[in-house]
Design a protein around this motif. Structure first.
Motif, short mmCIF file in Angstrom:
data_model
loop_
_atom_site.label_atom_id
_atom_site.label_comp_id
_atom_site.label_asym_id
_atom_site.label_seq_id
_atom_site.Cartn_x
_atom_site.Cartn_y
_atom_site.Cartn_z
N PRO A 58 -46.65 -67.36 -23.43
CA PRO A 58 -46.36 -68.48 -23.29
C PRO A 58 -47.48 -69.36 -23.14
O PRO A 58 -48.55 -68.82 -22.79
N PRO A 59 -47.34 -70.61 -23.24
CA PRO A 59 -48.40 -71.59 -22.86
C PRO A 59 -48.76 -71.68 -21.45
O PRO A 59 -47.98 -71.47 -20.58
N SER A 60 -49.88 -71.91 -21.09
CA SER A 60 -50.28 -72.15 -19.51
C SER A 60 -49.39 -73.11 -18.99
O SER A 60 -48.91 -72.81 -17.87
N PHE A 61 -49.28 -74.30 -19.57
CA PHE A 61 -48.12 -75.19 -19.06
C PHE A 61 -47.68 -76.19 -20.33
O PHE A 61 -48.25 -76.35 -21.12
N SER A 62 -46.29 -76.65 -20.27
CA SER A 62 -45.90 -77.26 -21.06
C SER A 62 -44.63 -78.32 -20.47
O SER A 62 -43.87 -77.59 -19.67
N ASN A 63 -44.63 -79.58 -20.93
CA ASN A 63 -43.58 -80.45 -20.48
C ASN A 63 -43.00 -81.15 -21.70
O ASN A 63 -42.82 -82.38 -21.69
N SER A 64 -42.82 -80.08 -22.86
CA SER A 64 -42.34 -80.93 -24.09
C SER A 64 -41.12 -81.72 -23.83
O SER A 64 -40.31 -81.18 -22.89
N LYS A 65 -40.75 -82.81 -24.39
CA LYS A 65 -39.51 -83.38 -24.17
C LYS A 65 -38.42 -82.47 -24.63
O LYS A 65 -37.25 -82.90 -24.16
N ARG A 66 -38.46 -81.81 -25.69
CA ARG A 66 -37.31 -81.08 -25.93
C ARG A 66 -36.95 -79.72 -24.98
O ARG A 66 -35.92 -79.23 -25.27
N THR A 97 -40.02 -78.17 -17.06
CA THR A 97 -41.43 -77.80 -17.37
C THR A 97 -41.45 -76.18 -17.45
O THR A 97 -40.90 -75.59 -17.00
N LEU A 98 -42.63 -75.98 -17.95
CA LEU A 98 -43.00 -74.25 -18.02
C LEU A 98 -44.59 -74.47 -17.33
O LEU A 98 -45.44 -75.11 -18.05
N ASP A 99 -44.60 -73.56 -16.32
CA ASP A 99 -45.90 -73.44 -15.66
C ASP A 99 -45.95 -71.70 -15.42
O ASP A 99 -45.23 -71.14 -15.08
N VAL A 100 -46.89 -71.14 -16.51
CA VAL A 100 -46.94 -69.49 -16.64
C VAL A 100 -47.14 -69.20 -15.08
O VAL A 100 -46.80 -67.92 -14.76
N GLN A 101 -47.85 -69.61 -14.35
CA GLN A 101 -48.15 -68.99 -13.13
C GLN A 101 -46.83 -68.99 -12.12
O GLN A 101 -46.53 -67.96 -11.46
N ARG A 102 -46.21 -69.94 -12.20
CA ARG A 102 -45.28 -70.25 -11.33
C ARG A 102 -43.96 -69.47 -11.82
O ARG A 102 -43.11 -68.91 -11.14
#
Length: 474
Positions: free
Chosen positions: A390-398, A402-407
């Motif tokens: 996964p990306p380290s972080f993503s907040n793509s509109k779709r 959000t995605l935070d790989v650490q969290r």
């Protein structure tokens, strides 16, 4: 008179002006990107252009790339023409790679600008040496820093030459900010069909304490060394500025050149594009991971989450995986993935085709979806081998959130593990430098870090990525 612009709003405004002036049929306006602009067949004339100046639009590196692309387009498609370019920064004009025969200085309010008058000629052939080959271009006098940078490039190339030849590696990192003042990453890509070498140069954004003039000078020195010492034309040196990316900028298109070419990686052929996106379509540091997964994939059903251009899936398919499923949110990257499969003679389905398979599921499928949501909806489907990067972080509109790989990595790993068959493996990878795996949160799972995944060309950067093999306990 023919006018082009890449922006629809500008084209509409220009058409309205033509209509208001009663010049329909005399002035033709059309939407085209810079890469699509060509001279009308059999004609010569005057090219007039007012590119962004940098006072209000664009950052410095984007503008230098734009001016270099403009110069390249003139040299390739407008030989015999005259060009008149309105330029608000003479140093940007140097990025054209063309010599102005005349400069007219004028002012636009407080901004001093110039009209560069350029005759576009055929490039002069280099004189031939005693061996009948063109003599190398003369090397400009170099500063002490430029000489150190050149020596390091030479040393690294010599060090990696035997390894790359032995392993059949045609794309590798040559330089990784070895000298702090020359804060670049330099990757070499050899085109599979032509054998031509390209340099992909990423400049890491300097801190605010570094004078912009000094940074610009060192950038020019580095590019000159790369071209001269590696024997590359301007068109085969592709430069970008690397900054911390957020939101949609992570995947934003930088250019519209469409200049992609195939490279070889082991048994695979893969498409790369060194101009249009921040990344090239192939993460070079993951080369050993792809090779290891190819060897592990025989006879297995493989799931590739956050698949990007699906190079991992292609390697798995070439390693005789019984099937691959590749999931990503980006239509652009999935279409790229489909071209990668086709380049290797592999049939795949997706991402936009009907995926309600009536008879049997295809061997290789591409699915456009939010990977986190998709794995929650898989019911009884199971896989033998899952690759998740996964990306380290993503907040793509779709995405729904959000995605935070650490969290989020504990939840992601548990959900992936639930999709494994007995004895199945999850390969979990991340390039987050400060990532800490929460072993306590992975109760019921066996976790082993995969060794030997950092290749020699990334030896200076041992934390470029980490990868774990995870199985269910018992």
């Amino acid at each position: 008179m023919i006018g082009y612009d890449a922006e629809p709003d500008a084209v509409r405004a220009a058409l309205a002006c033509v209509s208001a002036a009663g010049l329909q049929g005399v002035v033709h306006i059309e939407k085209r990107s810079l890469a699509e602009v060509e001279a009308p067949s059999g004609l010569t004339g005057l090219v007039v252009c007012n590119p962004p100046w940098g006072e209000r639009l664009g950052n410095r590196r984007e503008l230098e790339s734009l001016y270099a692309a403009l110069g390249r387009q003139l040299r390739e498609h407008f030989v015999g023409w005259e060009a008149a370019l309105l330029c608000g920064d003479t140093s940007l004009g140097r990025s054209l790679g063309l010599r102005a025969r005349k400069r007219n200085v004028l002012h636009d309010g407080p901004i001093e600008c110039q009209i560069l008058r350029i005759d576009v000629h055929e490039p002069k052939p280099r004189p031939l040496g005693a061996d009948g080959k063109p003599e190398p271009a003369p090397v400009r006098e170099r500063s002490e820093g430029a000489r150190s940078f050149a020596n390091r490039l030479s040393k690294n190339k010599k060090k990696l030459r035997a390894w790359s030849k032995r392993e059949g590696v045609s794309c590798y990192r040559l330089y990784e900010a070895d000298i702090p003042e020359y804060n670049f990453a330099v990757d070499l890509y050899e085109a599979a069909d032509t054998g031509l070498l390209h340099a992909h140069v990423q400049e890491y954004a300097p801190p605010d304490t570094v004078d912009e003039g000094d940074a610009r000078r060192r950038r020019g020195e580095a590019l000159a060394v790369i071209r001269e010492d590696l024997g590359l034309t301007r068109e085969r040196v592709h430069i970008k500025r690397r900054e911390r990316q957020k939101g949609a900028k992570q995947y934003a298109k930088l250019d519209d050149s469409g200049n992609e070419f195939a490279v070889r990686e082991g048994p695979a052929r893969l498409w790369v594009n060194l101009d249009d996106y921040l990344d090239t379509g192939l993460f070079l540091d993951h080369r050993p991971v792809r090779a290891k997964l190819r060897e592990a994939a025989a006879g297995k059903q493989v799931l590739n989450l956050f698949c990007y251009t699906a190079s991992v899936s292609v390697h798995a398919a070439l390693g005789r995986a019984s099937s691959t499923t590749s999931v990503d949110l980006s239509r652009i990257y999935l279409e790229w993935a489909a071209r990668n499969f086709a380049l290797n003679g592999l049939a795949c389905v997706g991402p936009e085709e009907d995926q309600g398979y009536r008879r049997s599921r295809p061997a290789h499928e591409l699915i456009r979806d939010d990977a986190l949501e998709w794995i929650r909806e898989q019911g009884s489907r199971r896989w033998d081998l899952i690759f998740c990067d996964p990306p380290s972080f993503s907040n793509s509109k779709r995405m729904r959130g959000t995605l935070d790989v650490q969290r989020d990595h504990v939840e992601i790993i548990h959900r992936c593990a639930a999709l494994l068959r007995p004895q199945g493996q999850l390969w979990f990878s991340t390039n987050l430098r400060k990532f800490k795996l929460d072993i306590e949160g992975l109760d019921g799972l066996v976790v082993e870090e995969l060794s030997g995944t950092i290749p020699p060309d990334f030896a200076r950067n041992k934390t470029i990525h980490r990868c774990w093999v995870i199985t269910r306990r018992g």
